[in-house]
Each structure stands twice: as structure tokens, then as C-alpha cells.
Design a protein around this motif. Structure first.
Motif, short mmCIF file in Angstrom:
data_model
loop_
_atom_site.label_atom_id
_atom_site.label_comp_id
_atom_site.label_asym_id
_atom_site.label_seq_id
_atom_site.Cartn_x
_atom_site.Cartn_y
_atom_site.Cartn_z
N ILE A 142 -3.25 -61.56 73.79
CA ILE A 142 -3.17 -61.16 72.37
C ILE A 142 -4.23 -61.86 71.53
CG2 ILE A 142 -1.38 -62.90 71.85
CD1 ILE A 142 -1.61 -59.47 70.17
N TRP A 143 -4.65 -63.05 71.97
CA TRP A 143 -5.65 -63.79 71.18
C TRP A 143 -7.04 -63.18 71.30
CZ3 TRP A 143 -4.20 -66.68 67.33
CH2 TRP A 143 -2.86 -67.11 67.35
N HIS A 144 -7.21 -62.33 72.27
CA HIS A 144 -8.46 -61.55 72.31
C HIS A 144 -8.53 -60.68 71.05
CE1 HIS A 144 -11.76 -59.03 73.68
NE2 HIS A 144 -11.01 -57.97 73.40
N ALA A 145 -7.42 -59.98 70.77
CA ALA A 145 -7.41 -59.13 69.57
C ALA A 145 -7.54 -59.96 68.30
CB ALA A 145 -6.12 -58.31 69.54
N ARG A 146 -6.87 -61.10 68.27
CA ARG A 146 -6.92 -61.92 67.04
C ARG A 146 -8.28 -62.58 66.86
NH1 ARG A 146 -0.82 -64.14 68.03
NH2 ARG A 146 0.20 -62.18 67.46
N SER A 147 -9.07 -62.60 67.93
CA SER A 147 -10.43 -63.15 67.83
C SER A 147 -11.46 -62.07 67.50
CB SER A 147 -10.84 -63.81 69.16
OG SER A 147 -9.91 -64.80 69.52
N HIS A 148 -11.00 -60.83 67.44
CA HIS A 148 -11.91 -59.70 67.16
C HIS A 148 -11.33 -58.88 66.01
CE1 HIS A 148 -13.14 -60.76 71.25
NE2 HIS A 148 -14.21 -60.02 71.11
N PRO A 149 -11.24 -59.46 64.81
CA PRO A 149 -10.56 -58.75 63.71
C PRO A 149 -11.30 -57.49 63.28
CG PRO A 149 -11.60 -60.78 62.93
CD PRO A 149 -11.75 -60.78 64.42
N ALA A 150 -10.51 -56.56 62.74
CA ALA A 150 -11.08 -55.28 62.28
C ALA A 150 -12.13 -55.50 61.20
CB ALA A 150 -9.96 -54.38 61.77
N GLU A 151 -11.94 -56.56 60.39
CA GLU A 151 -12.93 -56.83 59.32
C GLU A 151 -14.31 -57.10 59.91
OE1 GLU A 151 -9.94 -58.12 59.59
OE2 GLU A 151 -9.01 -58.49 57.63
N ALA A 152 -14.33 -57.74 61.08
CA ALA A 152 -15.63 -58.06 61.70
C ALA A 152 -16.31 -56.79 62.20
CB ALA A 152 -15.43 -59.05 62.85
N GLU A 153 -15.50 -55.79 62.56
CA GLU A 153 -16.09 -54.50 62.96
C GLU A 153 -16.57 -53.75 61.71
OE1 GLU A 153 -13.59 -51.95 65.42
OE2 GLU A 153 -14.87 -50.23 64.97
N ALA A 154 -15.74 -53.78 60.67
CA ALA A 154 -16.11 -53.04 59.45
C ALA A 154 -17.38 -53.64 58.84
CB ALA A 154 -14.96 -53.08 58.46
#
Ligand code: URP
Ligand code: ZN
Ligand code: ZN
Length: 457
Positions: free
Chosen positions: A203-215
Motif C-alpha cells: 500500500i505504501w507504493h500507492a502512498r509514495s505515488h500521490p495523484a497530485e504528483a501525476e497531475a
């Protein structure tokens, strides 16, 4: 004519109509009624569609201490069984390599193995003046698209200047830049922080790749595309906010295009919380998002804000590869098997559940990718002169997407419990049947390298 496909419903991105298709010398020679030929295939009850064009695969990719589990033989057999007849894979420029050297390495991987036709993108690792010049050579050679990674700091990631220079050059030479848009510096910081704090479950993979960083990265790339006037293709979009950034660019008239992948439509972040280490099966970048994001992606596909569905096919076995990260999510090789299931999932959940028409389906999985990447009209559509890459799609055929029913060379299926309605009965490449009833019957190595045209979108 060598072959006539009779009595089917021809489906393109714009029309559906009853017609026979005549094939001669591997290309479509005639479309009409009451055609005759040396061989006849009866397609009554079938949709006759162009073979899928998958613009985003990673066969035999060395990545995160491992190598993706499908090579060009197994991966393209799987693709064909799922109705895809063309892939575009990524040659990755390693340190100190020219673009041509990178391309040659990947061409060698494919040669004699690929069972369907294939093109290549080149992923840019460095962009000095010599490489800028070499981009022109790549376009002349039939490789007009380039990938730039804004993430994976320490391996594939490049800086903004490299992206900017690549866009400037692409505009000059008829190239298209594809970006993996995530803010690699933010991800790098968060991954290290979480690991240091002992937060090491999937789950920390997802928390290390937040949607804001993609946006944020999507916005940055879109702005650069606008400044340079170059076309931009954002790969594997996952987040509603990133899609908004793309839409804002298009509203300003920028030539920016977006792709999503079935996994981001099918799953959400809850997958990472599955018991044991199961979540590792879905570790990829960007990660799975919230259900609302998937809904935004479906709307984007239906409404035209997204232009293509690729797969980002990059499979790693659960045992022996994914489990390299069983004590630390940052060591789980990123990627998922997807090349075989793209059309069936999009058809079942897109067309079958009323989200879009069968013509929009063809546009998203075949015609759109072919147009964007310089393959139309040879690939991605049904018209006289096009390659006879065809799928006879049985809209009533049910198929459970369990590992045993699939061909990808990986020890799990992400879709064990999913049964789709609508599946290929026959797949043809250049007029030759290569898949019959979920069995590959083509020739290993018969896939041809596709020299693509310059891209002017
Ligand atoms: O997790 C992913 N997506 N693996 C493949 C490499 C990439 O980022 O496209
Ligand atoms: Zn990527
Ligand atoms: Zn990828």
C-alpha cells in the motif's frame, strides 16, 4: 481474391455495416456484397473489426533488477489471442548509448520472435546536441515517436531540459513525444521517507505515488507542449486531476493526447490492501487510484478527452520477481500483464455495459493509436489497401480471464474472477489466420517491423 470473409458485420471507428471483405496478397482488396475467392471464411454472427493496435508494451524489459516476463514471442502470441495484431514497444536508451544502438538492441529482441507486426518507440535517456540530431535519423528510419520518463529517479528519469529539448526537436522533424508524467523528485522523496519509517507494505507504493504528483507532472508537460507547439502523448493516465490538466491544454488548442490502460479502469487502490502480499500483483507506476478516478477515465474515453487505450504490458511473476519486494515495496518490480485482455475488457465493460459504442471501442483500441503513431491507414482500420489485420469478434462468446485461459508468460492473472462476454473467434494478420479459438496457429517470427510515417497531428 485469396480470401473472402463473408456475412459479417464490418465495424470501423465510424460505421457498422453488413459486407464481405476480399483479401488479396495480405491486404484488403474489396469490400462489398457477394464476393468470391479461393478461400472463404463465414463470419455470420461476427463483428469484423480491425486488429487491435497496442501502442504501449514492454517485452523483455530489464527493469528494477529483473526482466519483464514476456519476450516478443510469448507476448505477441498473447496479444494475438486477445485480438491485437500490432504492438509498439519501447527501446530504452541506456547510459552512453546512441538512440540507434538502443533501437538495434530492441530490434534484435523482436527479430525472429515476434508473431505479430510491431513498431518501436525510443525512450530518451539523454539529449545532447548529437542526440537531438539523431532524433531526425530515427524519424527517417520509421521510428517517429519518443518516450520521456519524468519519473524513476536514478534510472529512466530525465530532467525538464531534456523533455523541453525533445519537444522542440520533435516539432521540427514530425516526431511525437510520449511522457510518463509523474513528479519523480516527489516520488523519490516519499519512497525513501516511507521505507526509512518502516512503511514497507505494498500500500505504501500507492502512498509514495500521490495523484497530485501525476497531475503536476502532466500539467508541466502540457505547458511545455504548448510552449513548443509540439504534440504530446501522455501515457498511462490514472487520475482525474491529471486528466483535467490535459483537458485544460486541449482547451487552449495544444496538441496533447492521453492514454489510459484497462487496469486503471478495472481496479482501485483497495487492491493494495489485499491480505498477504497479494497487493504486489498490482504494483505499477502510476499506481491504482480511487474509484472516482476510474469513473473520470471512463468518462474521458467515452467523451473524447482520452484518445487511446494502451496496456503498459510489463508482467512480472509473483513468485521469483514480485516477491523480490516482499519486505520492501520499493523493490517490487513495477508492472502488470495486460496485452491479452485489453480488447475483451474494454468491449465487455465499455460496450457491453453501455459506456460507449462499438465504433468508439474500435477508435480507442485500434484506429486512434494507429492515427496517433503514424500507422494509419495501413493498420487500425478496415479500408481498401489496408493490411488485412482483422478480428472476427464473437459478441456472444464468454471467456473467463483466468490464468489457464490466457497465454501471457506470467504466473497469475489479475482478472481470475472476471468472465467477459465478447471474445475473438479468429485473428488474422495480413490475411492469414493466426489465432483460432484461443489457439495461436501462426508462425513464430512472422511479425514484421513497421516503419512508421512522420507524425503531424
Ligand atoms: O509500472 C510500470 N508502468 N512499469 C512499466 C514501465 C513504465 O512506467 O511504463
Ligand atoms: Zn511509465
Ligand atoms: Zn510503460
Amino acid at each position: 481474391m485469396d480470401l473472402v470473409i463473408k456475412n459479417g458485420t464490418v465495424v470501423t471507428a465510424t460505421e457498422s455495416y453488413r459486407a464481405d471483405i476480399g483479401v488479396d496478397g495480405g491486404t484488403i482488396a474489396l469490400i462489398g456484397r457477394d464476393l468470391s475467392g479461393a478461400e472463404v471464411i463465414d463470419a455470420a454472427g461476427m463483428l469484423v473489426m480491425p486488429g487491435g493496435v497496442d501502442p504501449h508494451t514492454h517485452m523483455e524489459l530489464p527493469f528494477m533488477g529483473s526482466i519483464s516476463a514476456d519476450d516478443f514471442r510469448t507476448g505477441t502470441i498473447a496479444a494475438a489471442c486477445g485480438g491485437t495484431t500490432t504492438i509498439i514497444d519501447f527501446a530504452i536508451q541506456g547510459a552512453g548509448q546512441t538512440l540507434r544502438q538502443a533501437l538495434d538492441i530492441w530490434l534484435k529482441k523482436a527479430e525472429g520472435k515476434a508473431c505479430i507486426d510491431y513498431g518501436m518507440h525510443v525512450a530518451i535517456g539523454a539529449m545532447d546536441d548529437e542526440r537531438m540530431a539523431e532524433m531526425g535519423d530515427m524519424v527517417e528510419f520509421g521510428v517517429p515517436s519518443f518516450k520521456v520518463f519524468m519519473a524513476y529517479k536514478g534510472s529512466f528519469m530525465v530532467d525538464d531540459e531534456t523533455l523541453f529539448r525533445s519537444l522542440i526537436r520533435a516539432k521540427e522533424i514530425g516526431g511525437l513525444i510520449a511522457v510518463h508524467a509523474e513528479n519523480g523528485d516527489i516520488l523519490h522523496y516519499l519512497i525513501n521517507k516511507h521505507v526509512a519509517e518502516g512503511k514497507k507494505e505494498p500500500i505504501w507504493h500507492a502512498r509514495s505515488h500521490p495523484a497530485e504528483a501525476e497531475a503536476e507532472a502532466t500539467h508541466r508537460a502540457v505547458v511545455m507542449a504548448g510552449m513548443t507547439g509540439a504534440p504530446l502523448y501522455v501515457v498511462h493516465m490514472t487520475a482525474g486531476d491529471a486528466l483535467e490538466a490535459l483537458k485544460a491544454g486541449r482547451a487552449k488548442g495544444f496538441k496533447v493526447f492521453g492514454e489510459t490502460c484497462p487496469q486503471y479502469l478495472m481496479f482501485s487502490v483497495e487492491k493494495y490492501a489485499e491480505p498477504g502480499f497479494e497487493g504486489a500483483k498490482y504494483v505499477m507506476s502510476p499506481p491504482l487510484r480511487e474509484k472516482g478516478d476510474s469513473e473520470a477515465l471512463w468518462r474521458g474515453l467515452a467523451g473524447g478527452d482520452l484518445q487511446a487505450v494502451g496496456t503498459d504490458h510489463c508482467p512480472f511473476n509473483f513468485v521469483g520477481q514480485k516477491d523480490m519486494g516482499k519486505d520492501d515495496f520499493s523493490k517490487i518490480p513495477n508492472g502488470m500483464p495486460s496485452v491479452e485482455t485489453r480488447l475483451p475488457l474494454l468491449y465487455h465493460f465499455g460496450v457491453g455495459q453501455g459506456r460507449f459504442s462499438v465504433n468508439r471501442f474500435v477508435e480507442l483500441v485500434a484506429t486512434g493509436p494507429a492515427r496517433l503513431f503514424g500507422l494509419l491507414p495501413r493498420k487500425g482500420t478496415i479500408s481498401v489497401g489496408a493490411d488485412a489485420d482483422l478480428v472476427l469478434w464473437d459478441p456472444k462468446r464468454e471467456h473467463r480471464l483466468t490464468k489457464e485461459n490466457l497465454h501471457m508468460n506470467v504466473d497469475y492473472s489479475p482478472y481470475e474472477d472476471v468472465t467477459v462476454r465478447g471474445y475473438p473467434a479468429l485473428t488474422l494478420q495480413r490475411g492469414k489466420v493466426i489465432v483460432r479459438n484461443n489457439q495461436f496457429v501462426g508462425d513464430v517470427g512472422a511479425g514484421q517491423f513497421l516503419k512508421r510515417s512522420p507524425i503531424h497531428l
